[in-house]
Design a protein around this motif. Structure first.
Motif, short mmCIF file in Angstrom:
data_model
loop_
_atom_site.label_atom_id
_atom_site.label_comp_id
_atom_site.label_asym_id
_atom_site.label_seq_id
_atom_site.Cartn_x
_atom_site.Cartn_y
_atom_site.Cartn_z
N TRP A 69 51.09 37.50 43.87
CA TRP A 69 51.51 38.75 44.51
C TRP A 69 50.54 39.89 44.22
N THR A 70 49.94 39.89 43.04
CA THR A 70 49.01 40.97 42.73
C THR A 70 47.64 40.78 43.39
N ILE A 71 47.20 39.53 43.55
CA ILE A 71 45.94 39.34 44.27
C ILE A 71 46.14 39.67 45.74
N MET A 72 47.34 39.38 46.26
CA MET A 72 47.66 39.76 47.63
C MET A 72 47.68 41.28 47.77
N GLY A 73 48.34 41.94 46.81
CA GLY A 73 48.39 43.40 46.85
C GLY A 73 47.01 44.02 46.76
N LEU A 74 46.16 43.43 45.92
CA LEU A 74 44.80 43.92 45.77
C LEU A 74 44.00 43.74 47.07
N MET A 75 44.07 42.54 47.64
CA MET A 75 43.29 42.27 48.85
C MET A 75 43.74 43.16 50.01
N VAL A 76 45.04 43.35 50.14
CA VAL A 76 45.55 44.23 51.19
C VAL A 76 45.09 45.66 50.95
N SER A 77 45.08 46.10 49.70
CA SER A 77 44.65 47.46 49.37
C SER A 77 43.17 47.68 49.67
#
Length: 349
Positions: free
Chosen positions: A327-335
């Protein structure tokens, strides 16, 4: 008296509403689009909070509400792995695909980074194929060269100096468990390695204290330590270093460790096991910690680092921590790749 109480209630309500709105506005105003992510040293408190907010929002909307959010549809990520990893590969591949994008996994045998083709040329070639690169490399300088040469975001999937994506997962896990990060004390017991370096570059910014126990000769990098001391002073948090694990654990909310023998250090294993004698985390270690203490480990774990009693206990958050890598790598990539604004309220960090 009633009028006074009513007035005080209204004042407090106004205070909390204004602060909530101010927090939401501050985090909403953050834009990380087109930035690279090599070290948390380069990110301020609001930017770190924003990444965690986006991560928590995606987890809520996708996992718990079953929404489909193809935020990265039509995008591709090149994943360079000089070192293999279960969690980094699976979290990135599944997360990028879940967001509608296409992940491409590249081993040293696939691209011969810096050998058959220069890192400079590889960076420019990949920038023509992909929208973002995640690189898990031996040397941090490789990431810096990729960033200098590629006009697309570069994400540090691990280097010899830092492991920032692991810390994002740790922070989200602690946020979920404790409800807030501010005021917590984290104790690191083990090697002065890349994971510790990333903790040192981030915790003070979130008002989290850090206590560190490393054997003599295994202290963190001197330049990283210098910056960590500066951050601790700037944000008014504790940074305490010792060679005594029990002293470091005293009063702590979170006990953290990692492998004592990293990839590439196999020849040092016998010496390292001797040098780290007494550093295993046990319930006895936790007996001097805060009553609400928990345990983190980035995995894979060896029994000499933490015993089964702690590792499989209710105090252990290692498996939620591992899931939060996704979830955090997803959040990072989206950001880094979009202007997405979360739909849920900001985290009360």
């Amino acid at each position: 008296m009633f009028a006074l109480r009513k007035s005080l209630t209204c004042t407090l309500r106004t205070f909390y509403v204004r602060n909530f709105r101010a927090c939401a506005a501050a985090q909403s105003a953050v834009s990380l689009k087109d930035r690279s992510f090599l070290t948390l040293k380069d990110f301020n408190p609001d930017e770190i909070k924003h990444i965690l907010w986006v991560s928590a929002d995606l987890k809520k909307r996708i996992k718990h509400e079953g929404q489909y959010l193809p935020l990265l549809q039509g995008k591709s990520i090149a994943m360079i792995f000089e070192k293999r990893s279960t969690r980094t590969r699976m979290s990135t591949e599944t997360g990028f695909a879940l967001l509608g994008g296409h992940p491409c996994f590249l081993t040293p045998q696939d691209i011969h980074l810096g050998v058959n083709e220069s890192t400079k040329d590889t960076a420019r070639v990949l920038a023509g194929f992909a929208d973002v690169v995640l690189a898990r490399v031996n040397s941090h300088s490789t990431l810096e060269e990729l960033t200098n040469e590629a006009p697309i975001p570069i994400i540090n999937g691990l280097s010899d100096l830092y492991h920032p994506i692991q810390i994002l997962a740790d922070l989200l896990t602690l946020q979920e468990h404790y409800g807030s990060l501010s005021g917590l004390t984290v104790t690191w017991i083990g090697d002065g390695n890349n994971v510790l370096h990333s903790l040192m570059m981030s915790l003070a910014k979130l008002n989290v204290n850090l206590r560190v126990a490393t054997p003599k000769g295994y202290e963190p990098d001197s330049q990283v330590l210098k910056e960590a001391r500066r951050l601790s002073k700037q944000y008014g948090t504790e940074l305490f270093l010792t060679s005594d694990p029990v002293e470091a654990a005293r009063g702590s909310n979170v006990l953290v460790t990692d492998t004592w023998v990293s990839m590439g250090q196999e020849e040092e294993k016998k010496q390292r096991l001797r040098d780290f004698h007494g550093y295993q985390i046990t319930m006895e270690t936790g007996s001097v910690a805060s009553p609400d203490w928990t345990f983190l480990h980035c995995l894979p774990r060896k029994a000499e680092e933490v015993n089964d009693e702690v590792f499989y206990s209710p105090r252990s958050l290692v498996f939620p921590e591992a899931e939060n890598r996704k979830w955090t790598i997803m959040g990072l990539m989206v950001s880094l790749m979009t202007d997405y604004t979360p739909k849920s309220p900001p985290l009360k960090i």
